[in-house]
Scaffold this motif. Structure first.
Motif, PDB file in Angstrom:
ATOM      1  N   VAL A  25      40.206  15.917  52.655  1.00  0.00           N
ATOM      2  CA  VAL A  25      41.421  15.722  51.924  1.00  0.00           C
ATOM      3  C   VAL A  25      40.885  15.011  50.607  1.00  0.00           C
ATOM      4  O   VAL A  25      41.002  15.382  49.611  1.00  0.00           O
ATOM      5  CB  VAL A  25      42.276  14.870  52.300  1.00  0.00           C
ATOM      6  N   LEU A  26      39.994  13.987  50.956  1.00  0.00           N
ATOM      7  CA  LEU A  26      39.509  13.184  49.717  1.00  0.00           C
ATOM      8  C   LEU A  26      38.202  14.055  48.835  1.00  0.00           C
ATOM      9  O   LEU A  26      38.590  13.913  47.707  1.00  0.00           O
ATOM     10  CB  LEU A  26      38.474  12.050  50.213  1.00  0.00           C
ATOM     11  N   GLU A  27      37.396  14.682  49.667  1.00  0.00           N
ATOM     12  CA  GLU A  27      36.670  15.371  48.640  1.00  0.00           C
ATOM     13  C   GLU A  27      37.052  16.659  47.880  1.00  0.00           C
ATOM     14  O   GLU A  27      36.765  16.926  46.817  1.00  0.00           O
ATOM     15  CB  GLU A  27      35.603  15.940  49.638  1.00  0.00           C
ATOM     16  N   THR A  28      38.194  17.346  48.618  1.00  0.00           N
ATOM     17  CA  THR A  28      38.809  18.417  47.874  1.00  0.00           C
ATOM     18  C   THR A  28      39.355  17.857  46.895  1.00  0.00           C
ATOM     19  O   THR A  28      39.632  18.417  45.597  1.00  0.00           O
ATOM     20  CB  THR A  28      39.793  19.205  48.845  1.00  0.00           C
TER      21      THR A  28
ATOM     22  N   GLY B   7      45.523   2.999  55.274  1.00  0.00           N
ATOM     23  CA  GLY B   7      46.322   1.913  55.755  1.00  0.00           C
ATOM     24  C   GLY B   7      45.283   0.912  56.213  1.00  0.00           C
ATOM     25  O   GLY B   7      44.040   1.006  56.272  1.00  0.00           O
ATOM     26  N   ALA B   8      45.734  -0.391  56.029  1.00  0.00           N
ATOM     27  CA  ALA B   8      45.294  -1.838  56.333  1.00  0.00           C
ATOM     28  C   ALA B   8      44.681  -1.570  58.003  1.00  0.00           C
ATOM     29  O   ALA B   8      43.480  -2.269  57.885  1.00  0.00           O
ATOM     30  CB  ALA B   8      45.865  -2.910  55.999  1.00  0.00           C
ATOM     31  N   THR B   9      45.361  -1.145  58.802  1.00  0.00           N
ATOM     32  CA  THR B   9      44.854  -0.965  60.248  1.00  0.00           C
ATOM     33  C   THR B   9      43.708   0.070  60.390  1.00  0.00           C
ATOM     34  O   THR B   9      43.197  -0.004  61.515  1.00  0.00           O
ATOM     35  CB  THR B   9      46.223  -0.595  60.869  1.00  0.00           C
ATOM     36  N   LYS B  10      43.399   0.576  59.420  1.00  0.00           N
ATOM     37  CA  LYS B  10      42.089   1.519  59.445  1.00  0.00           C
ATOM     38  C   LYS B  10      40.972   0.989  58.855  1.00  0.00           C
ATOM     39  O   LYS B  10      40.084   1.551  57.864  1.00  0.00           O
ATOM     40  CB  LYS B  10      42.398   2.982  59.048  1.00  0.00           C
ATOM     41  N   ALA B  11      40.822  -0.509  58.508  1.00  0.00           N
ATOM     42  CA  ALA B  11      39.915  -0.898  57.652  1.00  0.00           C
ATOM     43  C   ALA B  11      38.383  -0.437  57.848  1.00  0.00           C
ATOM     44  O   ALA B  11      37.671  -0.567  56.961  1.00  0.00           O
ATOM     45  CB  ALA B  11      40.026  -2.561  57.813  1.00  0.00           C
ATOM     46  N   GLU B  12      38.036  -0.445  59.081  1.00  0.00           N
ATOM     47  CA  GLU B  12      36.705  -0.046  59.463  1.00  0.00           C
ATOM     48  C   GLU B  12      36.445   1.410  58.844  1.00  0.00           C
ATOM     49  O   GLU B  12      35.082   1.598  58.761  1.00  0.00           O
ATOM     50  CB  GLU B  12      36.712   0.131  60.930  1.00  0.00           C
ATOM     51  N   TYR B  13      37.378   2.148  58.391  1.00  0.00           N
ATOM     52  CA  TYR B  13      37.028   3.476  57.735  1.00  0.00           C
ATOM     53  C   TYR B  13      36.847   3.273  56.284  1.00  0.00           C
ATOM     54  O   TYR B  13      36.252   4.089  55.722  1.00  0.00           O
ATOM     55  CB  TYR B  13      38.284   4.583  58.012  1.00  0.00           C
ATOM     56  N   LEU B  14      37.206   2.154  55.788  1.00  0.00           N
ATOM     57  CA  LEU B  14      37.130   2.217  54.190  1.00  0.00           C
ATOM     58  C   LEU B  14      35.678   2.147  53.618  1.00  0.00           C
ATOM     59  O   LEU B  14      35.342   2.522  52.532  1.00  0.00           O
ATOM     60  CB  LEU B  14      37.423   0.803  53.870  1.00  0.00           C
ATOM     61  N   ALA B  15      34.649   1.754  54.381  1.00  0.00           N
ATOM     62  CA  ALA B  15      33.217   1.787  53.870  1.00  0.00           C
ATOM     63  C   ALA B  15      32.820   3.245  53.505  1.00  0.00           C
ATOM     64  O   ALA B  15      32.299   3.401  52.680  1.00  0.00           O
ATOM     65  CB  ALA B  15      32.180   1.350  54.802  1.00  0.00           C
ATOM     66  N   GLU B  16      33.147   4.244  54.489  1.00  0.00           N
ATOM     67  CA  GLU B  16      33.010   5.522  54.340  1.00  0.00           C
ATOM     68  C   GLU B  16      33.774   6.131  53.302  1.00  0.00           C
ATOM     69  O   GLU B  16      33.304   7.157  52.502  1.00  0.00           O
ATOM     70  CB  GLU B  16      33.166   6.345  55.552  1.00  0.00           C
ATOM     71  N   ILE B  17      34.943   5.639  53.098  1.00  0.00           N
ATOM     72  CA  ILE B  17      35.867   6.273  52.153  1.00  0.00           C
ATOM     73  C   ILE B  17      35.123   5.903  50.768  1.00  0.00           C
ATOM     74  O   ILE B  17      35.389   6.804  49.972  1.00  0.00           O
ATOM     75  CB  ILE B  17      37.491   5.826  52.243  1.00  0.00           C
ATOM     76  N   ARG B  18      34.805   4.855  50.672  1.00  0.00           N
ATOM     77  CA  ARG B  18      34.141   4.238  49.505  1.00  0.00           C
ATOM     78  C   ARG B  18      33.017   5.172  48.910  1.00  0.00           C
ATOM     79  O   ARG B  18      32.662   5.178  47.886  1.00  0.00           O
ATOM     80  CB  ARG B  18      33.751   2.835  49.399  1.00  0.00           C
ATOM     81  N   THR B  19      32.227   5.713  49.696  1.00  0.00           N
ATOM     82  CA  THR B  19      31.376   6.561  49.473  1.00  0.00           C
ATOM     83  C   THR B  19      31.707   7.776  48.845  1.00  0.00           C
ATOM     84  O   THR B  19      31.072   8.708  48.206  1.00  0.00           O
ATOM     85  CB  THR B  19      30.264   6.935  50.812  1.00  0.00           C
ATOM     86  N   ILE B  20      32.921   8.261  49.352  1.00  0.00           N
ATOM     87  CA  ILE B  20      33.587   9.558  48.764  1.00  0.00           C
ATOM     88  C   ILE B  20      34.307   9.323  47.162  1.00  0.00           C
ATOM     89  O   ILE B  20      34.368  10.066  46.414  1.00  0.00           O
ATOM     90  CB  ILE B  20      34.500  10.173  49.912  1.00  0.00           C
ATOM     91  N   VAL B  21      35.004   8.178  47.225  1.00  0.00           N
ATOM     92  CA  VAL B  21      35.987   7.809  46.209  1.00  0.00           C
ATOM     93  C   VAL B  21      35.628   6.414  45.741  1.00  0.00           C
ATOM     94  O   VAL B  21      36.360   5.631  45.820  1.00  0.00           O
ATOM     95  CB  VAL B  21      37.516   8.223  46.346  1.00  0.00           C
ATOM     96  N   PRO B  22      34.478   6.235  45.228  1.00  0.00           N
ATOM     97  CA  PRO B  22      34.040   4.769  44.778  1.00  0.00           C
ATOM     98  C   PRO B  22      34.684   3.980  43.832  1.00  0.00           C
ATOM     99  O   PRO B  22      34.918   2.918  44.128  1.00  0.00           O
ATOM    100  CB  PRO B  22      32.689   4.977  44.392  1.00  0.00           C
ATOM    101  N   ASP B  23      35.487   5.108  42.506  1.00  0.00           N
ATOM    102  CA  ASP B  23      35.996   4.232  41.771  1.00  0.00           C
ATOM    103  C   ASP B  23      37.553   4.384  41.742  1.00  0.00           C
ATOM    104  O   ASP B  23      38.150   3.621  41.093  1.00  0.00           O
ATOM    105  CB  ASP B  23      35.660   4.902  40.513  1.00  0.00           C
TER     106      ASP B  23
END
Length: 269
Positions: free
Chosen positions: A170-173, A188-204
């Motif tokens: 979803v993020l990449e597309t 979601g804040a309850t998924k905080a551990e996923y945020l590092a990887e999410i930031r590699t896809i949508v850093p800005d």
């Protein structure tokens, strides 16, 4: 509102707090039920008490639609009150819309033109032609559901497709969509551990992060993994702020809870 204006407000207020306006007549202080419009009376008091501590308000549209015409009128009065009195505040219609192109265009007109919200939350399941009509509006933002805080998020969002979780697809597309610079994302804040990887896809991109407070999300963890050079976060708290008291001091109690979060954010900034 532009992203640059939102960043200015974050710096000015030392805050990236979003206050969710999820108004339930069964939970608001009983004395307000005597008002001609108890929903608006509640919202107005909360807004007046917290506007200097937050940078965004997020009315959850379902909590207004549930009361029919009176609820919709209260929503209109609420967004008009914010825009007229606190125009520096970023506004989010938490509507979670998503439909085929011509219908999406009408949803976009409803929230961006008629109600004059700055942004609206969108479900991405129907793809590009349901999202791009929202992205076509200048200085308006489309907040795409990416990885939500509810337990059911694991039903689909984290499932592997060709070796990659669906939310990453979803993020990449979405980055390929026309006017994708107008996108923000719900994580979601309850998924905080996923945020590092999410930031590699949508850093800005800005991330709208619900789930801090009543749902158990940790502010420090979210900021550790999700903050970027322009902060890039809007942390939403709803019940923990607006229902801090059921007495006549409800607005002051809400401000007190908002201040606690704002002070934590100031330290993190």
């Amino acid at each position: 509102m532009t992203t640059e204006q939102l960043v200015e407000q974050i710096k000015l207020k030392n805050s990236f707090l979003c206050v969710g306006l999820d108004v339930d007549l069964n939970k608001i202080p009983p004395h307000l039920l005597k008002e001609e419009d108890p929903i608006f009376a509640f919202n107005k008091a909360i807004i007046d008490a917290t506007h200097d501590l937050c940078v965004a308000y997020k009315p959850n549209i379902a909590f207004f639609e549930a009361y029919g015409l009176k609820g919709w009128q209260a929503l209109e009065k609420t967004i008009s009150y914010i825009n007229e009195n606190y125009p520096e505040i970023f506004t989010i219609a938490d509507a979670k819309r998503g439909d085929i192109g011509n219908t999406s265009t009408m949803y976009a007109k409803a929230f961006f033109e008629d109600l004059a919200f700055d942004s609206v939350t969108i479900a991405p399941y129907m793809g590009k032609d349901s999202v791009e009509p929202f992205l076509a509006f200048n200085d308006k933002h489309t907040i795409l559901l990416a990885l939500t805080s509810n337990q059911g998020a694991f039903d689909f969002q984290t499932k592997l497709i060709e070796g990659k979780e669906l939310y990453k697809h979803v993020l990449e597309t979405s980055k390929t969509y026309q006017n994708s610079e107008n996108l923000m994302y719900v994580v979601g804040a309850t998924k905080a551990e996923y945020l590092a990887e999410i930031r590699t896809i949508v850093p800005d991109s800005f991330l709208l992060v619900p789930g801090v407070g009543a749902q158990g999300g940790n502010l420090q963890e979210v900021c550790k993994y999700g903050m970027n050079d322009q902060v890039g976060l809007l942390i939403n708290s709803s019940r923990g702020i607006i229902y801090a008291s059921q007495g006549e001091d409800f607005a002051e109690a809400a401000a007190k809870e908002a201040k606690v979060l704002q002070e934590q954010m100031k330290a993190l900034l």
